[in-house]
Design a protein around this motif. Structure first.
Motif, PDB file in Angstrom:
ATOM      1  N   SER A 248       4.663   5.221  -1.194  1.00  0.00           N
ATOM      2  CA  SER A 248       4.794   5.444  -2.629  1.00  0.00           C
ATOM      3  C   SER A 248       6.091   6.182  -2.895  1.00  0.00           C
ATOM      4  CB  SER A 248       3.611   6.267  -3.165  1.00  0.00           C
ATOM      5  OG  SER A 248       3.501   7.496  -2.453  1.00  0.00           O
TER       6      SER A 248
ATOM      7  N   THR B 295      -0.032  -2.230   0.877  1.00  0.00           N
ATOM      8  CA  THR B 295      -1.177  -1.583   0.254  1.00  0.00           C
ATOM      9  C   THR B 295      -2.330  -2.540  -0.008  1.00  0.00           C
ATOM     10  OG1 THR B 295      -0.262  -1.971  -1.945  1.00  0.00           O
ATOM     11  CG2 THR B 295       0.359   0.078  -0.850  1.00  0.00           C
TER      12      THR B 295
ATOM     13  N   SER C  79      -7.755   1.296  -3.531  1.00  0.00           N
ATOM     14  CA  SER C  79      -7.083   1.955  -4.643  1.00  0.00           C
ATOM     15  C   SER C  79      -8.120   2.573  -5.570  1.00  0.00           C
ATOM     16  CB  SER C  79      -6.210   0.950  -5.407  1.00  0.00           C
ATOM     17  OG  SER C  79      -7.014  -0.054  -5.989  1.00  0.00           O
ATOM     18  N   GLU C  80      -7.632   3.334  -6.534  1.00  0.00           N
ATOM     19  CA  GLU C  80      -8.542   3.953  -7.491  1.00  0.00           C
ATOM     20  C   GLU C  80      -9.233   2.913  -8.363  1.00  0.00           C
ATOM     21  OE1 GLU C  80      -6.862   7.161  -9.685  1.00  0.00           O
ATOM     22  OE2 GLU C  80      -5.614   7.843  -8.026  1.00  0.00           O
TER      23      GLU C  80
END
Length: 740
Positions: free
Chosen positions: A248, A641, A646-647
């Motif tokens: 990130s 990713t 992930s959220e």
């Protein structure tokens, strides 16, 4: 002109003459060389005295040093000493001149890249001038990139990596104070000119990240530099190192300034608001073309690097040190920094199938529905689970999630997040779920909220596939019930399936190669040679020579096959073949599979899975296809990713959020496609199909006598003076707004 006139004031002319005829003007050069040595000694004592004259002498010697290499052999060391030992006492102009001349000596071949970089790297954290710091940074990156353009320069890379590793290591003995207050570090050994050793380590991490991003470095040594930065006492160094492994982009500090790039949106916006001229349009097109060329240069021609997590040395120790730092300095770190540590710890754990048992007891205190940034914490928790994680340590975590998130006293978004978290954990380790708890969670599929219903149905569908015996009889479904009736049981924790008799999907590759051969394809040996192109592992010549010397040629009998089987072994082999699948590929016994073959095998497996989905294979086929596509993206480096949680996976499907400014503009632009600017085609003659005119057009074309008797005209005649003034004032205000 007589030679006596050539004095200090005529240094440019003397420089020109020396470059033309070095032998004839050697005596004049030696006079200037002696004058330079005496001036240098005076300058070291009092830098303010003769500063301008000393700069001219340094530039003169740097320009002519290649003509007299023996006499000026110590000149580069003089400049390096002045920069490294007397940097604080030098003026900004003198620093810039010395650095420029040192770079020029390297370009002329007087010094090597290693000598130059040994001087430039320590200057990065000491420099307070943005222009000089940017010049040093560009010089370092350009020099290393040029040295590795044709082939890897291992000697230079090892030397630079050793310097960067030392820059990070020098501040490791400081005191960790966290990032909640002012950064205070107390290292034992701080280099001269540095107020905070974190600046030196920060620059080492930044330069390593930049070289990795540009594809110049992709080895384990560069990863080791950033891995050491993850445990640096200064939190900003930790943050930069953590973001490198997480892939990130963080908000950089002043020392971490990015290269200037052309902002395309800013150019277009400036073009819209400024005056329209031909020169401005031409300039904008030129800048857009340059931006496109820069983008192509950055993203084209790169080979995918190995993921940094896979190149970690001793990942188990690395993960344990991350947890120890997270647990020890829990009160000193902010929540955002602790989440970064959790995310990296979870990714290292799942990438190498590690077990850090203390992490699951540590994270339990953060599993509350009112916790800030709880979706990120839940994503890190679910990410850290894999099939080797003991179920005993996960059961309290799953129970805490159910009690805190899944109950009628919280909102539907909280319930959905809790169910999705439990599902992601159980997807990786199904034995972490208890049977009674599963029955309660599955009942939420009857909820009125769509997000909760979808989350509960996803949990139900998961256990129908992995362990339907934990579900009630009416919840198992037809396929799972038939499997249980047939005696199919899931593998318990720690149990392995039968010994592998074939490579998954190898039959597909065998059929494909057979079809290509029948269609008149190329020779198999030529395909094998091409299959190893661009897949060779770089290694030193010394190691390859030593390995080749260790090989011993062994003579083989007959065709080279060694028969070590007896009648009992043949009987066992036949029994194993009888219990094996109907068809086992023999391609692996007749051909050495190349990396290109494995890449083709993955594509064939994806094609077969796609056909199974189209044929109605159900959710199991869809899930297999998704996993194959995610694995392909991760191996190709296109989206690292894709294999991580992930959220959004935790929050699940939600109501559509309000569109932002860019989305609204895109919707407006899409609606304007195929029509005239600032108007519609309704009632226009240009339309393909004729239609009647609008009421406004009809009113505009009415006869005057019909309008005179209308209500609007009669109302205007009866207006008072005040009403006329109000309408006139409103008309003027509206005209002003439209004009601006």
């Amino acid at each position: 002109m007589p030679r006596g006139v050539l004095r200090t004031a005529n240094l440019p002319q003397l420089q020109n003459l020396i470059k033309r005829d070095p032998v004839s003007y050697k005596e004049e050069f030696l006079q200037q060389w002696n004058h330079y040595n005496s001036t240098r000694q005076i300058f070291q004592i009092s830098p303010d005295e003769h500063a301008g004259h000393f700069r001219e002498l340094v530039s003169f010697i740097a320009q002519t040093s290649q003509c007299y290499p023996k006499e000026t052999a110590e000149f580069p060391s003089h400049i390096s000493t002045l920069l490294l030992e007397h940097y604080g006492s030098l003026s900004p102009d003198m620093r810039h001149v010395l650095v420029q001349n040192l770079v020029m000596l390297k370009n002329k071949g007087v010094i090597t890249s290693i000598v130059l970089l040994k001087t430039l790297f320590p200057l990065l954290p000491r420099s307070s001038s943005p222009s000089l710091r940017s010049f040093i940074r560009r010089t370092i990156l350009t020099d290393i990139k040029t040295a590795n353009s044709k082939a890897k320069n291992h000697k230079l890379n090892r030397a630079v990596q050793a310097m960067l590793f030392g820059m990070v290591e020098r501040g490791m003995d400081g005191t960790v104070t966290g990032d909640k207050g002012k950064l205070r570090i107390q290292p034992k050994h701080t280099p001269e000119g540095l107020t905070n050793s974190g600046d030196e380590a920060m620059w080492a991490v930044v330069m390593t990240k930049e070289l990795w991003k540009k594809g110049i470095w992709d080895d384990a040594k560069s990863v080791a530099i950033v891995a050491l930065g993850c445990f640096h006492p200064v939190t900003k160094v930790q943050s930069a190192s953590l973001h490198f492994f997480l892939g990130s982009e963080e908000e950089e500090e002043e020392s971490d300034e990015e290269e200037e790039e052309v902002d395309v949106k800013a150019l277009q916006h400036r073009r819209e608001i400024n005056k329209k001229t031909r020169s401005g349009e031409k300039k904008m097109r030129k800048q857009l073309k340059e931006a496109k060329n820069v983008s192509l240069a950055l993203h084209s021609g790169r080979t995918p690097n190995f993921p940094a997590l896979q190149l970690l040395h001793d990942p188990q120790t690395f993960a344990e040190k991350l947890y120890d730092m997270l647990h020890k300095y829990d009160a000193r770190f902010s929540l955002d920094h602790k989440i970064l540590l959790m995310q990296l710890l979870s990714r290292v754990t799942v990438a190498h199938k590690l077990t850090v048992l203390g992490f699951y007891s540590y994270v339990i205190k953060y599993l509350t529905h009112h916790q800030l940034r709880v979706p990120a914490i839940l994503a890190a928790l679910a990410q850290s689970v894999h099939d080797f994680t003991p179920p005993d340590v996960l059961m309290p975590v799953v129970r805490k999630l159910a009690h805190e998130f899944v109950h009628p006293g919280v909102g539907s978004e909280v319930v959905a997040a809790g169910l999705n978290s439990v599902r992601e954990i159980c997807r990786r380790q199904p034995w972490a779920m208890e049977e009674d708890l599963l029955g309660d969670l599955v009942e939420y599929r009857k909820s009125r909220d769509k997000a909760v219903t979808a989350a509960a149905r996803g949990l139900l569908q998961l256990f129908r596939e992995v362990n339907p015996g934990m579900l009630k009889r009416r919840e198992r479904g037809k396929t799972a019930a038939m499997g249980i009736a047939a005696g199919m049981q899931p593998q318990g924790f720690g149990q392995a399936e039968q010994a592998a008799v074939d490579i998954d999907g190898l039959v597909l590759l065998e059929d494909h190669l057979k079809a290509v051969r029948e269609d008149g394809g190329s020779d198999g040996e030529m395909d094998d040679e091409k299959g190893w192109e661009n897949w060779d592992v770089e290694e030193d010549s010394s190691s390859s020579d030593s390995d080749s010397e260790n090989w011993i040629d062994v003579e083989s009998d007959g065709e080279g096959n060694i028969d070590v089987s007896d009648s009992d072994d043949e009987t066992e082999k036949k029994a194993e073949e009888a219990t094996a699948p109907a068809r086992v590929s023999t391609l692996a016994t007749t051909k050495i599979l190349t990396p290109a073959d494995f890449a083709l095998l993955n594509d064939l497996k994806i094609q077969a899975a796609t056909k199974a989905v189209e044929a109605g294979g159900g959710t199991a086929a869809k899930r297999k296809l998704a996993s194959l596509e995610a694995a392909k993206k991760a191996s190709a480096g296109a989206d690292e990713t894709a294999v991580f949680i992930s959220e959004n996976d935790i929050l699940g499907p939600r109501k559509r959020a309000k569109a932002d400014y860019e989305e609204r503009l895109a919707s407006i632009a899409k609606g304007r496609e195929g029509r005239e600017k600032f108007g519609s085609l309704k009632g226009k003659k240009k339309k393909d199909t004729q239609s009647s005119s609008t009421n406004r057009e009809k009113a505009r074309n009415k006869p005057i006598m019909m309008i005179m008797g209308s209500k609007g005209v009669r109302g205007k005649k009866k207006q008072s003076l005040k009403e006329k003034q109000q309408k006139l004032r409103a008309h003027i205000e509206k005209a002003k707004k439209s004009y601006h």
